[in-house]
Scaffold this active site. Structure first.
Site, PDB file in Angstrom:
ATOM      1  N   PRO A  94     -15.189  38.683 -35.558  1.00 51.96           N
ATOM      2  CG  PRO A  94     -16.415  39.101 -37.498  1.00 51.96           C
ATOM      3  CD  PRO A  94     -15.186  39.500 -36.773  1.00 51.96           C
ATOM      4  CD  GLU A 121     -14.401  42.339 -46.679  1.00 44.64           C
ATOM      5  OE1 GLU A 121     -14.966  41.303 -46.331  1.00 44.64           O
ATOM      6  OE2 GLU A 121     -14.971  43.450 -46.737  1.00 44.64           O
ATOM      7  NE  ARG A 159     -19.132  47.993 -14.984  1.00 47.05           N
ATOM      8  CZ  ARG A 159     -19.753  47.173 -14.170  1.00 47.05           C
ATOM      9  NH1 ARG A 159     -19.490  45.881 -14.204  1.00 47.05           N
ATOM     10  NH2 ARG A 159     -20.644  47.607 -13.304  1.00 47.05           N
ATOM     11  CG  ASP A 174     -22.243  44.356 -12.333  1.00 50.14           C
ATOM     12  OD1 ASP A 174     -23.001  45.213 -11.872  1.00 50.14           O
ATOM     13  OD2 ASP A 174     -21.094  44.585 -12.741  1.00 50.14           O
TER      14      ASP A 174
END
Ligand code: ADE
Length: 238
Positions: A94, A121, A159, A174
């Site tokens: 993150p 963690e 893709r 897209d």
């Protein structure tokens, strides 16, 4: 393209990799996706991969030894066709660079990606210091591990490999693609009327110029609506 995933939970990828788009891309030889278990590089009778953080604190950290040795073993396994390509190592966390379509396009230009998935963690800092991976985040929320994030990266990148999508033009159409990176506006298929809701007349007109103009207007307003963040934005201030 070759994609290696380094994880403690290779079984999480099984159904995902056999799915239609990725299964077909692998069967066609367009992408070669391999899974390697960090635990295979752990030492001792308990094959320990994690330990408590020095200085205290909650949870467990992935130890540097098994992770670094696992990634180094994956990097050493270079098929002759990729011997000249420098693998790009990514760490899913993150704390990383936010994943956008622009970044996906950048990743798709590499011949070889190695995706390093964390659990617990996080990683001992020396994993980063040794391997110098590019840290990538799929959003400002915390998952229990990098595996789902790695699947997001794999699907978005795959893709874009030429030949993976049936219709070569569809990746360009897209959302977030093209020069101005607009999201797609509304689309309609049959029937012409559903519960009183009609397909916009312009789409039935056969006038390609008008249809293209209408689609662009719709994409512009969909993008504006999306960019107007409802919470915590300046528009909330008095
Ligand atoms: N691992 C845990 N949370 C993550 C996130 N948001 N993005 C990438 N990897 C993660």
């Amino acid at each position: 393209m070759r994609i290696d995933v380094v994880t403690l939970f290779p079984e999480m990828f099984q159904g995902f990799l056999e799915g239609s788009l990725l299964g077909a891309a692998q069967a066609a030889g367009l992408v070669d996706i391999r899974l390697t278990n960090i635990r295979d590089f752990a030492q001792g009778p308990h094959r320990q991969v994690d330990d408590k953080p020095y200085g205290g604190g909650p949870g467990m950290l992935l130890m540097p030894g098994p992770v670094v040795e696992c990634v180094e073993s994956v990097l050493a396994d270079a098929p002759p066709s990729l011997a000249a390509s420098k693998p790009h190592v990514l760490m899913l966390t993150p704390a990383g660079r936010p994943l956008t379509q622009e970044l996906v396009e950048e990743l798709a230009r590499h011949d070889r990606l190695v995706l390093l998935c964390g659990r617990y963690e996080g990683f001992d800092q020396r994993v980063t210091d040794t391997l110098k991976p590019e840290a990538i985040s799929i959003g400002d929320y915390v998952l229990s591990g990098g595996e789902v994030a790695a699947m997001v990266v794999i699907e978005a990148v795959t893709r874009l490999i030429p030949g993976v999508l049936g219709d070569a033009a569809s990746a360009d159409d897209d959302s977030f693609s093209g020069v101005d990176r607009l999201v797609e506006g509304p689309q309609y298929t049959r029937p012409r009327e559903f519960r009183g809701l009609r397909v916009p007349e312009v789409l039935l007109s056969g006038d390609h110029r008008r249809i293209a103009d209408w689609r662009r207007e719709q994409a512009l307003s969909a993008t504006q609506r999306r960019d107007r963040s409802p919470v915590g934005s300046d528009s909330d201030l008095p």
